[in-house]
Design a protein around this motif. Structure first.
Motif, PDB file in Angstrom:
ATOM      1  N   VAL A   1       1.003  -1.291  -0.032  1.00  0.00           N
ATOM      2  CA  VAL A   1       0.060  -0.100  -0.099  1.00  0.00           C
ATOM      3  C   VAL A   1       1.051   1.091   0.113  1.00  0.00           C
ATOM      4  O   VAL A   1       1.898   1.408   0.523  1.00  0.00           O
ATOM      5  N   VAL A   2       0.536   2.249  -0.734  1.00  0.00           N
ATOM      6  CA  VAL A   2       1.228   3.431  -0.895  1.00  0.00           C
ATOM      7  C   VAL A   2       0.320   4.561  -0.402  1.00  0.00           C
ATOM      8  O   VAL A   2      -0.830   4.622  -0.953  1.00  0.00           O
ATOM      9  N   ILE A   3       0.771   5.250   0.887  1.00  0.00           N
ATOM     10  CA  ILE A   3      -0.339   6.027   1.435  1.00  0.00           C
ATOM     11  C   ILE A   3       0.174   7.341   1.640  1.00  0.00           C
ATOM     12  O   ILE A   3       1.233   7.786   1.591  1.00  0.00           O
ATOM     13  N   ASP A   4      -0.844   8.364   1.065  1.00  0.00           N
ATOM     14  CA  ASP A   4      -0.648   9.638   0.864  1.00  0.00           C
ATOM     15  C   ASP A   4      -1.765  10.268   1.372  1.00  0.00           C
ATOM     16  O   ASP A   4      -2.815  10.658   0.679  1.00  0.00           O
ATOM     17  N   LEU A   5      -1.916  10.584   2.550  1.00  0.00           N
ATOM     18  CA  LEU A   5      -3.007  11.051   3.337  1.00  0.00           C
ATOM     19  C   LEU A   5      -2.382  11.696   4.636  1.00  0.00           C
ATOM     20  O   LEU A   5      -1.364  11.644   5.148  1.00  0.00           O
ATOM     21  N   GLY A   6      -3.280  13.070   4.971  1.00  0.00           N
ATOM     22  CA  GLY A   6      -2.925  13.970   6.182  1.00  0.00           C
ATOM     23  C   GLY A   6      -3.161  15.334   5.768  1.00  0.00           C
ATOM     24  O   GLY A   6      -3.474  16.209   6.818  1.00  0.00           O
ATOM     25  N   ILE A   7      -3.011  15.750   4.596  1.00  0.00           N
ATOM     26  CA  ILE A   7      -3.300  17.411   4.180  1.00  0.00           C
ATOM     27  C   ILE A   7      -4.538  17.572   4.716  1.00  0.00           C
ATOM     28  O   ILE A   7      -4.577  18.793   5.143  1.00  0.00           O
ATOM     29  N   ASN A   8      -5.688  17.016   4.602  1.00  0.00           N
ATOM     30  CA  ASN A   8      -6.916  17.369   4.849  1.00  0.00           C
ATOM     31  C   ASN A   8      -7.137  17.511   6.338  1.00  0.00           C
ATOM     32  O   ASN A   8      -7.702  18.255   6.872  1.00  0.00           O
ATOM     33  N   ASP A   9      -6.391  16.914   7.216  1.00  0.00           N
ATOM     34  CA  ASP A   9      -6.539  16.898   8.352  1.00  0.00           C
ATOM     35  C   ASP A   9      -5.787  18.278   9.057  1.00  0.00           C
ATOM     36  O   ASP A   9      -6.317  19.219   9.913  1.00  0.00           O
ATOM     37  N   ILE A  10      -4.844  18.773   8.325  1.00  0.00           N
ATOM     38  CA  ILE A  10      -4.321  19.929   8.522  1.00  0.00           C
ATOM     39  C   ILE A  10      -5.208  21.362   8.143  1.00  0.00           C
ATOM     40  O   ILE A  10      -5.331  22.123   8.956  1.00  0.00           O
ATOM     41  N   LEU A  11      -5.699  20.978   6.996  1.00  0.00           N
ATOM     42  CA  LEU A  11      -6.633  22.115   6.184  1.00  0.00           C
ATOM     43  C   LEU A  11      -7.912  22.385   7.184  1.00  0.00           C
ATOM     44  O   LEU A  11      -8.396  23.483   7.116  1.00  0.00           O
ATOM     45  N   ARG A  12      -8.098  21.481   7.703  1.00  0.00           N
ATOM     46  CA  ARG A  12      -9.546  21.320   8.450  1.00  0.00           C
ATOM     47  C   ARG A  12      -9.097  21.404  10.073  1.00  0.00           C
ATOM     48  O   ARG A  12     -10.210  21.135  10.875  1.00  0.00           O
ATOM     49  N   GLY A  13      -8.112  22.083  10.518  1.00  0.00           N
ATOM     50  CA  GLY A  13      -7.782  22.518  11.879  1.00  0.00           C
ATOM     51  C   GLY A  13      -6.891  21.597  12.672  1.00  0.00           C
ATOM     52  O   GLY A  13      -6.904  21.855  13.948  1.00  0.00           O
ATOM     53  N   GLU A  14      -6.538  20.514  12.292  1.00  0.00           N
ATOM     54  CA  GLU A  14      -5.746  19.799  13.080  1.00  0.00           C
ATOM     55  C   GLU A  14      -4.262  20.357  13.360  1.00  0.00           C
ATOM     56  O   GLU A  14      -3.592  20.434  12.513  1.00  0.00           O
ATOM     57  N   THR A  15      -4.069  20.747  14.441  1.00  0.00           N
ATOM     58  CA  THR A  15      -2.580  21.497  14.650  1.00  0.00           C
ATOM     59  C   THR A  15      -1.491  20.817  15.368  1.00  0.00           C
ATOM     60  O   THR A  15      -0.224  21.091  15.433  1.00  0.00           O
ATOM     61  N   ASP A  16      -1.764  19.610  15.756  1.00  0.00           N
ATOM     62  CA  ASP A  16      -0.968  18.763  16.348  1.00  0.00           C
ATOM     63  C   ASP A  16      -0.229  17.630  15.334  1.00  0.00           C
ATOM     64  O   ASP A  16      -0.860  16.712  15.000  1.00  0.00           O
TER      65      ASP A  16
ATOM     66  N   THR B   1      -0.485  26.155   9.554  1.00  0.00           N
ATOM     67  CA  THR B   1      -0.599  24.955   8.778  1.00  0.00           C
ATOM     68  C   THR B   1       0.538  24.451   8.116  1.00  0.00           C
ATOM     69  O   THR B   1       0.785  23.316   7.921  1.00  0.00           O
ATOM     70  N   GLU B   2       1.457  25.386   7.702  1.00  0.00           N
ATOM     71  CA  GLU B   2       2.705  25.076   6.796  1.00  0.00           C
ATOM     72  C   GLU B   2       3.705  24.406   7.927  1.00  0.00           C
ATOM     73  O   GLU B   2       4.140  23.352   7.549  1.00  0.00           O
ATOM     74  N   SER B   3       3.709  25.069   9.230  1.00  0.00           N
ATOM     75  CA  SER B   3       4.492  24.210  10.064  1.00  0.00           C
ATOM     76  C   SER B   3       4.048  22.763  10.474  1.00  0.00           C
ATOM     77  O   SER B   3       5.204  22.093  10.782  1.00  0.00           O
ATOM     78  N   VAL B   4       2.763  22.501  10.582  1.00  0.00           N
ATOM     79  CA  VAL B   4       2.157  21.118  10.952  1.00  0.00           C
ATOM     80  C   VAL B   4       2.859  20.266   9.762  1.00  0.00           C
ATOM     81  O   VAL B   4       3.308  19.309   9.987  1.00  0.00           O
ATOM     82  N   ARG B   5       2.528  20.840   8.396  1.00  0.00           N
ATOM     83  CA  ARG B   5       2.947  20.179   7.486  1.00  0.00           C
ATOM     84  C   ARG B   5       4.464  19.774   7.387  1.00  0.00           C
ATOM     85  O   ARG B   5       4.816  18.716   7.168  1.00  0.00           O
ATOM     86  N   GLU B   6       5.019  20.583   7.680  1.00  0.00           N
ATOM     87  CA  GLU B   6       6.610  20.356   7.718  1.00  0.00           C
ATOM     88  C   GLU B   6       7.141  19.666   8.928  1.00  0.00           C
ATOM     89  O   GLU B   6       8.065  18.671   8.589  1.00  0.00           O
ATOM     90  N   ARG B   7       6.562  19.594  10.089  1.00  0.00           N
ATOM     91  CA  ARG B   7       6.667  18.610  11.010  1.00  0.00           C
ATOM     92  C   ARG B   7       6.332  17.228  10.805  1.00  0.00           C
ATOM     93  O   ARG B   7       6.819  16.228  11.234  1.00  0.00           O
ATOM     94  N   VAL B   8       5.141  17.090  10.154  1.00  0.00           N
ATOM     95  CA  VAL B   8       4.722  15.715   9.497  1.00  0.00           C
ATOM     96  C   VAL B   8       5.783  15.287   8.685  1.00  0.00           C
ATOM     97  O   VAL B   8       6.089  13.856   8.922  1.00  0.00           O
ATOM     98  N   ASN B   9       6.021  15.823   7.765  1.00  0.00           N
ATOM     99  CA  ASN B   9       7.075  15.417   6.675  1.00  0.00           C
ATOM    100  C   ASN B   9       8.437  15.017   7.462  1.00  0.00           C
ATOM    101  O   ASN B   9       9.029  13.956   6.980  1.00  0.00           O
ATOM    102  N   ALA B  10       8.768  15.958   8.431  1.00  0.00           N
ATOM    103  CA  ALA B  10       9.984  15.523   8.993  1.00  0.00           C
ATOM    104  C   ALA B  10       9.946  14.003   9.749  1.00  0.00           C
ATOM    105  O   ALA B  10      11.131  13.352   9.504  1.00  0.00           O
TER     106      ALA B  10
END
Length: 470
Positions: A338-353, A393-402
């Protein structure tokens, strides 16, 4: 003769074998209905295209009711299957995303022709139908499968290739009732299924069936007709178009060369939003092209708007990734990776952790490992310029990616972020890859993503990295 055209001859030979075997089985099964049809749920129903009497499905499971003139859905999906089940491989799939708006009673007295694009071919085919989001039994009065004229090369068509039309049966019956929340797998039918071609899966619904279980972002034109036009070869009667898939959630093929299937699991970026309709240029389509010579199926289980942690069924965004993973990945025929590409919408809809998002992604990895699947995970692609973009939102994305890049979430990583970002503004998509909304790639962006995935990452032994992390 190419290996793909060779499937036509092999399909004919398999058809002869199936007819002979059917005659032998009939001699032992007088008075009892058998077959590969499987489903979940309970309910009763009748249809107008089969004889009366009672029937019994194979396998185990729940379900009550008289079969009348329509087969009653009885057995759990995946529990009862033909003797050759280990060679079935998914060639196409779409995740049920919710109940279609504007169709509270289904499409009574109408025929639905779903157009789908195969990843690999085969000599026989079976389909899965879902009534997941309806509280009402769904009667399928007549169903068929055929090779489509469109061929997947651009444009869509409701027209079937002459000689390819096959009636679909369910427990050897033409009609079937799918219980509320249930699903059913058709009996297999011999058909020379093409690689990278279109199939028409057509369903006649004679009565009201409650809300339609659908997939919202098909990026593919399908059709509706009045009356029972299930086995029409031409598309003249199909006067209404829609870019959704209805009731159909999987197509499997019998392909003895196939080593299995790769499942693409994600949101609208996996679903292909931003690509041109009817051209099959989503990134999973690009991956399918790269794997075609390896006879490996690719199944697109993306849902537009989908999140890891929460669902939005009323908007057609599907159940949460964590809760739908079993149904949409682990239950798919032949799934190996399985190739998983998921998580952007969590960030866009308010998930900050970011820790909550990565914990959810690790849960998906654990579910996959419990079934022996390998997991390749993607970094989250940039969305600078999109209306929900801000420093948080950009900070959350960067930390998830890290965390993903550090190797603490998946077995291996495909860096889709690096593949499509602007090197001069890494929080944004490269302009040549932007569909225009600054979130979804265009055809060129999806091509870059599909080419960026290292095929070697799909088949490395699971044990190499799993023990140290989970």
């Amino acid at each position: 003769m190419t290996r793909y055209r060779g499937f036509a001859l092999l399909g004919a030979l398999v058809g002869v074998v199936v007819l002979v075997c059917g005659a032998i089985i009939a001699g032992f099964g007088a008075g009892t209905s058998t077959g590969a049809s499987t489903s979940t749920g309970t309910g009763t129903g009748s249809g107008a295209r089969t004889g009366t009497g009672t029937g019994t499905g194979t396998g185990t499971g729940t379900g009550t009711g008289s079969s009348g003139s329509g087969a009653q859905a009885r057995t759990p999906v995946g529990k009862a299957a033909p003797a050759s089940a280990d060679t079935w491989t998914g060639t196409w799939a779409a995740a049920p995303a919710g109940a279609e708006p504007g169709a509270p009673n289904g499409f009574p007295g109408r025929t639905i022709r779903n157009v789908v694009h195969t990843s690999i071919g085969g000599t026989s085919v079976r389909v899965t139908l879902s009534n997941l989001y309806s509280p009402t039994p769904l009667l399928i009065g007549h169903a068929s499968v055929a090779v489509g004229r469109g061929g997947g090369t651009g444009g869509s068509s409701a027209e079937a290739v002459p000689g390819s039309m096959r009636q679909l049966l369910f427990g050897q019956r033409a009609a079937v009732t799918i219980p509320p929340g249930g699903r059913i797998v058709s009996d297999p039918v011999p058909l020379a299924v093409p690689y990278a071609g279109d199939l028409l899966v057509t369903l006649y619904t004679p009565a009201s069936g409650g809300p339609v279980t659908y997939h919202r972002h098909a990026v593919q034109t399908s059709y509706l007709a009045l009356g029972d036009r299930t086995e029409d070869l031409d598309g003249t009667a199909y006067t209404e178009q829609a870019k959704v898939w209805r009731y159909l959630t999987a197509v499997d093929v019998l392909n003895r060369r196939a080593p299995g299937a790769v499942v693409a699991f994600g949101d609208s970026i996996t679903d292909g939003v931003g690509s041109r309709a009817d051209t099959n240029r989503r990134w999973p389509d690009v991956l399918a092209g790269r794997l075609r010579e390896r006879h490996t199926g690719v199944l697109n289980e993306g849902i537009g708007g989908n999140r890891v942690l929460l669902g939005s069924l009323e908007l057609g965004r599907g159940a949460s990734g964590v809760s739908r993973f079993q149904r949409d990945v682990l239950d798919r025929a032949g799934a190996k990776t399985v190739v998983i590409d998921l998580g952007i919408n969590d960030i866009l809809r308010g998930e900050t952790d970011p820790a909550r998002i990565t914990a959810g992604l690790r849960d998906l990895t654990r579910q996959a490992h419990a079934r022996g699947l390998r997991v390749v995970g993607s970094t989250l692609t940039p969305f600078g310029g999109y209306h929900a973009y801000n420093p948080v939102t950009e900070s959350v994305r960067e930390r998830v990616n890290a965390e993903i890049r550090a190797g603490r979430v998946f077995d291996d990583v495909v860096d889709f972020d690096r593949a499509v970002r602007d090197p001069y503004a890494p929080d944004r998509l490269r302009p040549a890859y932007d569909s225009g909304d600054h979130l979804h790639p265009n055809d060129a962006g999806y091509l870059a993503m599909g080419r960026h995935l290292d095929l070697r990452s799909l088949s490395l032994p699971l044990e190499e990295k799993a023990a140290a992390r989970l």
